[in-house]
Design a protein around this motif. Structure first.
Motif, PDB file in Angstrom:
ATOM      1  N   GLY A  22       0.811  -1.207   0.000  1.00  8.72           N
ATOM      2  CA  GLY A  22       0.000   0.000   0.000  1.00  8.72           C
ATOM      3  C   GLY A  22       0.847   1.260   0.000  1.00  8.72           C
ATOM      4  O   GLY A  22       0.540   2.229  -0.705  1.00  8.72           O
ATOM      5  N   VAL A  23       1.932   1.243   0.783  1.00  4.39           N
ATOM      6  CA  VAL A  23       2.830   2.403   0.828  1.00  4.39           C
ATOM      7  C   VAL A  23       3.494   2.616  -0.528  1.00  4.39           C
ATOM      8  O   VAL A  23       3.609   3.755  -1.006  1.00  4.39           O
ATOM      9  N   LEU A  24       3.924   1.539  -1.179  1.00  6.50           N
ATOM     10  CA  LEU A  24       4.538   1.674  -2.505  1.00  6.50           C
ATOM     11  C   LEU A  24       3.559   2.261  -3.514  1.00  6.50           C
ATOM     12  O   LEU A  24       3.921   3.116  -4.325  1.00  6.50           O
ATOM     13  N   ALA A  25       2.325   1.784  -3.474  1.00  7.16           N
ATOM     14  CA  ALA A  25       1.324   2.324  -4.394  1.00  7.16           C
ATOM     15  C   ALA A  25       1.081   3.804  -4.108  1.00  7.16           C
ATOM     16  O   ALA A  25       1.003   4.625  -5.033  1.00  7.16           O
ATOM     17  N   LEU A  26       0.987   4.154  -2.839  1.00  5.61           N
ATOM     18  CA  LEU A  26       0.794   5.550  -2.470  1.00  5.61           C
ATOM     19  C   LEU A  26       1.986   6.406  -2.898  1.00  5.61           C
ATOM     20  O   LEU A  26       1.818   7.522  -3.405  1.00  5.61           O
ATOM     21  N   LEU A  27       3.181   5.878  -2.719  1.00  3.36           N
ATOM     22  CA  LEU A  27       4.377   6.599  -3.148  1.00  3.36           C
ATOM     23  C   LEU A  27       4.393   6.822  -4.660  1.00  3.36           C
ATOM     24  O   LEU A  27       4.907   7.833  -5.139  1.00  3.36           O
ATOM     25  N   GLY A  28       3.843   5.873  -5.402  1.00  2.00           N
ATOM     26  CA  GLY A  28       3.747   6.047  -6.848  1.00  2.00           C
ATOM     27  C   GLY A  28       2.892   7.237  -7.214  1.00  2.00           C
ATOM     28  O   GLY A  28       3.249   8.032  -8.094  1.00  2.00           O
ATOM     29  N   PHE A  29       1.762   7.399  -6.529  1.00  2.00           N
ATOM     30  CA  PHE A  29       0.896   8.546  -6.810  1.00  2.00           C
ATOM     31  C   PHE A  29       1.545   9.853  -6.357  1.00  2.00           C
ATOM     32  O   PHE A  29       1.442  10.874  -7.036  1.00  2.00           O
ATOM     33  N   ALA A  45       6.275   6.745 -15.682  1.00  2.00           N
ATOM     34  CA  ALA A  45       7.234   5.679 -15.353  1.00  2.00           C
ATOM     35  C   ALA A  45       7.316   5.483 -13.843  1.00  2.00           C
ATOM     36  O   ALA A  45       7.303   4.344 -13.353  1.00  2.00           O
ATOM     37  N   ALA A  46       7.388   6.582 -13.095  1.00  2.00           N
ATOM     38  CA  ALA A  46       7.455   6.477 -11.634  1.00  2.00           C
ATOM     39  C   ALA A  46       6.187   5.840 -11.082  1.00  2.00           C
ATOM     40  O   ALA A  46       6.246   4.964 -10.211  1.00  2.00           O
ATOM     41  N   LEU A  47       5.043   6.262 -11.599  1.00  2.00           N
ATOM     42  CA  LEU A  47       3.774   5.708 -11.134  1.00  2.00           C
ATOM     43  C   LEU A  47       3.673   4.221 -11.430  1.00  2.00           C
ATOM     44  O   LEU A  47       3.354   3.410 -10.553  1.00  2.00           O
ATOM     45  N   LEU A  48       3.963   3.849 -12.663  1.00  2.00           N
ATOM     46  CA  LEU A  48       3.831   2.443 -13.055  1.00  2.00           C
ATOM     47  C   LEU A  48       4.846   1.557 -12.342  1.00  2.00           C
ATOM     48  O   LEU A  48       4.520   0.429 -11.941  1.00  2.00           O
ATOM     49  N   LEU A  49       6.063   2.038 -12.167  1.00  2.00           N
ATOM     50  CA  LEU A  49       7.064   1.248 -11.445  1.00  2.00           C
ATOM     51  C   LEU A  49       6.670   1.045  -9.986  1.00  2.00           C
ATOM     52  O   LEU A  49       6.794  -0.064  -9.451  1.00  2.00           O
ATOM     53  N   ALA A  50       6.194   2.101  -9.345  1.00  2.00           N
ATOM     54  CA  ALA A  50       5.788   1.969  -7.944  1.00  2.00           C
ATOM     55  C   ALA A  50       4.573   1.058  -7.812  1.00  2.00           C
ATOM     56  O   ALA A  50       4.503   0.235  -6.888  1.00  2.00           O
ATOM     57  N   LEU A  51       3.611   1.171  -8.718  1.00  2.00           N
ATOM     58  CA  LEU A  51       2.445   0.291  -8.676  1.00  2.00           C
ATOM     59  C   LEU A  51       2.846  -1.159  -8.934  1.00  2.00           C
ATOM     60  O   LEU A  51       2.351  -2.078  -8.269  1.00  2.00           O
ATOM     61  N   ALA A  52       3.740  -1.395  -9.883  1.00  2.00           N
ATOM     62  CA  ALA A  52       4.206  -2.759 -10.159  1.00  2.00           C
ATOM     63  C   ALA A  52       4.934  -3.327  -8.946  1.00  2.00           C
ATOM     64  O   ALA A  52       4.750  -4.497  -8.593  1.00  2.00           O
ATOM     65  N   ALA A  53       5.758  -2.499  -8.303  1.00  2.00           N
ATOM     66  CA  ALA A  53       6.454  -2.963  -7.105  1.00  2.00           C
ATOM     67  C   ALA A  53       5.458  -3.261  -5.992  1.00  2.00           C
ATOM     68  O   ALA A  53       5.583  -4.275  -5.280  1.00  2.00           O
ATOM     69  N   GLY A  54       4.462  -2.424  -5.832  1.00  2.00           N
ATOM     70  CA  GLY A  54       3.438  -2.664  -4.816  1.00  2.00           C
ATOM     71  C   GLY A  54       2.659  -3.938  -5.080  1.00  2.00           C
ATOM     72  O   GLY A  54       2.398  -4.719  -4.157  1.00  2.00           O
ATOM     73  N   ILE A  55       2.314  -4.169  -6.328  1.00  2.00           N
ATOM     74  CA  ILE A  55       1.601  -5.407  -6.677  1.00  2.00           C
ATOM     75  C   ILE A  55       2.492  -6.610  -6.434  1.00  2.00           C
ATOM     76  O   ILE A  55       2.054  -7.630  -5.893  1.00  2.00           O
ATOM     77  N   GLY A  56       3.763  -6.494  -6.819  1.00  2.00           N
ATOM     78  CA  GLY A  56       4.697  -7.597  -6.594  1.00  2.00           C
ATOM     79  C   GLY A  56       4.852  -7.927  -5.122  1.00  2.00           C
ATOM     80  O   GLY A  56       4.834  -9.099  -4.739  1.00  2.00           O
ATOM     81  N   VAL A  57       4.987  -6.913  -4.298  1.00  2.00           N
ATOM     82  CA  VAL A  57       5.110  -7.150  -2.856  1.00  2.00           C
ATOM     83  C   VAL A  57       3.804  -7.712  -2.300  1.00  2.00           C
ATOM     84  O   VAL A  57       3.798  -8.627  -1.471  1.00  2.00           O
ATOM     85  N   GLY A  58       2.684  -7.189  -2.762  1.00  2.00           N
ATOM     86  CA  GLY A  58       1.385  -7.672  -2.287  1.00  2.00           C
ATOM     87  C   GLY A  58       1.123  -9.117  -2.647  1.00  2.00           C
ATOM     88  O   GLY A  58       0.491  -9.857  -1.884  1.00  2.00           O
ATOM     89  N   LEU A  59       1.623  -9.551  -3.791  1.00  2.00           N
ATOM     90  CA  LEU A  59       1.404 -10.941  -4.204  1.00  2.00           C
ATOM     91  C   LEU A  59       2.277 -11.926  -3.433  1.00  2.00           C
ATOM     92  O   LEU A  59       2.029 -13.133  -3.484  1.00  2.00           O
TER      93      LEU A  59
END
Length: 126
Positions: A22-29, A45-59
């Motif tokens: 959640g923090v990674l996704a928020l940091l992306g925004f 790029a920053a948004l998509l990378l942070a969201l991808a990292a957040g999804i990866g960590v969440g999974l």
């Protein structure tokens, strides 16, 4: 005797992973809006990378693993579906259209009959 499954509470590591996601996704925004002067490519790029990292960590957390298992089971079940042939699909579509036409005529006739009974016979308005 039926066996019952007991679902345990997620360990602290899973909660930490979900919080980190959640923090990674928020940091992306946040990065998206802070990097406005850098240009749209950098923002996205920053948004998509942070969201991808957040999804990866969440999974990697246990709810994420259950989601992945559910997806695999859904794909496995979808492969078992026997799809109709083109001819069968056309026939069933024709049956549906015919049924809709018959029901439309039936409902129209019922409406007109009730209209005639209520307004013509009972109330005498016509």
């Amino acid at each position: 005797m039926a066996s019952t499954e007991i679902e345990t509470v997620s360990p602290a590591a899973d909660k930490a992973r979900l919080a980190a996601a959640g923090v990674l996704a928020l940091l992306g925004f946040v990065a998206y809006y802070l990097l406005g002067a850098q240009g749209a490519w950098v923002q996205w790029a920053a948004l998509l990378l942070a969201l991808a990292a957040g999804i990866g960590v969440g999974l990697t957390a246990s709810p994420g693993q259950r989601l992945i298992a559910f997806g695999r089971d859904a794909v496995k079940e979808a492969r078992k579906v026997v799809w109709p042939t083109r001819k069968e699909a056309a026939q069933v579509t024709g049956y549906v259209f015919a049924f809709v036409a018959v029901m439309a005529i039936f409902l129209w006739l019922t409406d007109k009959l009730l209209e005639w009974v209520l307004y013509g016979l009972i109330l005498g308005w016509r």
